[in-house]
Enzyme design. Structure first.
Site, mmCIF file in Angstrom:
data_model
loop_
_atom_site.group_PDB
_atom_site.id
_atom_site.type_symbol
_atom_site.label_atom_id
_atom_site.label_comp_id
_atom_site.label_asym_id
_atom_site.label_seq_id
_atom_site.Cartn_x
_atom_site.Cartn_y
_atom_site.Cartn_z
ATOM 1 N N HIS A 31 20.710 25.635 -30.975
ATOM 2 C CA HIS A 31 22.208 25.566 -31.409
ATOM 3 C C HIS A 31 23.060 26.522 -30.728
ATOM 4 C CE1 HIS A 31 20.638 23.964 -35.191
ATOM 5 N NE2 HIS A 31 19.631 24.692 -35.278
ATOM 6 N N SER B 293 38.981 27.198 -5.939
ATOM 7 C CA SER B 293 40.139 26.826 -6.571
ATOM 8 C C SER B 293 41.295 26.785 -5.631
ATOM 9 C CB SER B 293 40.402 27.778 -7.768
ATOM 10 O OG SER B 293 41.894 27.782 -8.298
ATOM 11 N N LYS C 179 37.612 32.121 -7.369
ATOM 12 C CA LYS C 179 36.751 31.330 -8.294
ATOM 13 C C LYS C 179 35.504 30.568 -7.190
ATOM 14 C CE LYS C 179 37.218 29.750 -11.677
ATOM 15 N NZ LYS C 179 38.168 28.697 -12.154
#
Length: 467
Positions: A162, A287, A293
């Site tokens: 989960h 990016s 990034k």
């Protein structure tokens, strides 16, 4: 309006030309030209069958065969020029053959044959070849991943259910869980390739729908083309069956779902919040705005392309579901999705292999992510060894976990006296529970995360591939 050419030039069945838009709508040569080699192969085999039927001489067959080989060479060299009347790969190859050896002999090749059985055999031949390449790429991916699992067998990280922290597992165990799904994919694709009632059957010689009127030896045709299952059983079904393409698209869809799942894990694990893995710069992008990034576009695209393949499966099934018996032109729509799926799967397998072979596993981050709460089940198991039923130990440890949360005390640092207040079965030896290595090594049943079981998994996988 466009003047008809090729098979359907004006003056035969048709009194006028074809609408220009309709011609563009109808022609499949822009994409089915990929079948040129298989179409040549099938035609050569059929020309030999014509000799046995005494419809052409051996000399004529040799002329046809040599001419077809010249046609293939033109495709391979890029010299083949598609002309106005080349509606599909079959008419294009026949027209080019006529240009090379003359219409009188070339015109005999299609005796008793229809494009319906022609395309059915071409697609089967093409798909069998593609499956060989896909299987090799999948085997390469499995081999690479198993090697990485073997190298990093000592690394332990939190296992998740989960997306919540659950129990400690070996990094190798996580990698091999994905390999297990790929093994099923490999087996599924291999069985598809060898299916004696699918790709193993040859439809050539079924003609348009009712069968060949000249007594063609279809079993010999099947043998000549390498179809282990022999000839298809029913000519009506032979020309309209596309189950094998649907099965291919399903197998590829499931493979891409599995690729998507490991890609999602990589997208999560390479975030700064996890930092379990670092993707190589070779498989990352940046990016246009943010200089810092480093984006996992390789795994994001792998995840995204799964939808493209699943979409091709849905498209074909929806095309097939309402067709009346035998061949219908709707079945021309079977090829673009099939071609695109094969191309997409091969590219994705290569990219994922590259991602895994070049990634760095951050062992320190894995170790830092481990925390005593991951050993709650081990604590319950400890009480089981003291003679308490598991359902009761589960409840007892639940109380201890709540105590840990309320007092902000790590599980492994709760005093023995506090543990004894909850259950008097706790002893000094409870400290043995607080070892992640001990925890994973306790899971030593078949398929578990203990080192001996991981090595066993690796052995089984390699044995499977070698067989």
């Amino acid at each position: 309006m466009t003047e008809r050419g090729g098979l359907f030039k004006s003056g035969g069945r048709f009194a006028e030309g074809v609408d220009t838009t309709m011609k563009k709508f109808n022609d499949s040569i822009p994409y089915d030209q990929r079948l040129y080699a298989q179409d040549v192969k099938g035609s050569i085999a059929y020309s030999k069958a014509l000799v046995k039927m005494k419809l052409i001489t051996e000399k004529e067959q040799l002329v046809i065969e040599n001419g077809l080989k010249e046609v293939q060479k033109k495709w391979e060299s890029g010299e083949f020029e598609i002309q106005e009347g080349d509606e599909d790969i079959h008419t294009a190859n026949e027209r080019q053959l006529s240009d090379i050896i003359g219409k009188e002999i070339a015109g005999k090749l299609h005796t008793g044959r229809s494009r319906n059985d022609q395309v059915a055999v071409d697609v089967r031949l093409w798909l069998r070849d593609e499956l060989t390449e896909i299987l090799q790429l999948l085997e390469n991916l499995i081999t690479t991943t198993v090697q990485k699992a073997e190298e990093d067998i000592d690394l332990i990280l939190p296992g998740y259910t989960h997306l919540q922290r659950a129990q400690p597992i070996r990094w190798s165990h996580w990698l091999l869980s994905h390999v297990s799904s790929w093994i099923r994919d490999f087996d599924r694709l291999k069985n598809l390739q060898k299916n004696p009632l699918g790709l193993g059957l040859c439809p050539l010689g079924s003609s348009a729908l009712a069968g060949n009127p000249f007594g063609v030896d279809r079993e010999a045709l099947a043998d000549d083309l390498g179809f282990e299952g022999g000839a298809t059983w029913n000519s009506l079904d032979s020309t309209s069956d596309r189950d094998f393409i649907a099965e291919f698209l399903f197998a590829c869809s499931l493979l891409m779902v599995h690729i998507s799942r490991i890609s999602e894990d990589f997208c999560i694990y390479c975030t700064a919040e996890f930092n379990f893995v670092s993707l190589s710069d070779r498989y990352s992008t940046g990016s246009s705005l943010m200089p810092q990034k480093k984006n996992p576009d390789s795994t994001e695209l792998l995840r995204g392309k799964s939808g493209r393949v699943v979409g091709a499966l849905h498209g074909l099934l929806l095309c097939m579901k309402g067709l009346p018996s035998t061949y219908n032109k709707d079945l021309q729509e079977d090829k673009e999705g099939m071609f695109d799926t094969a191309d997409t799967v091969k590219l994705c397998l290569r990219v994922l292999n590259g991602v895994i072979s070049t990634m760095t596993v951050n062992g320190d981050s894995l170790k830092k992510a481990l925390s005593p709460d991951l050993l709650a089940t081990d604590l319950a198991d400890y009480l089981v060894t003291k003679g308490i039923p598991f359902r009761e130990t589960h409840h007892i440890v639940g109380r201890i976990v709540r105590l840990s949360a309320d007092t902000k005390t790590p599980l492994d640092q709760i005093p023995l006296s506090d543990l004894k207040e909850i259950c008097d079965k706790f002893e000094e030896d409870v400290t043995s529970v607080w070892s992640y290595e001990h925890s994973v090594e306790r899971r030593n049943a078949t398929g578990g995360t203990a080192k001996v079981q991981i090595l066993s998994q690796i052995k089984k996988i390699r044995s499977f591939l070698s067989s």
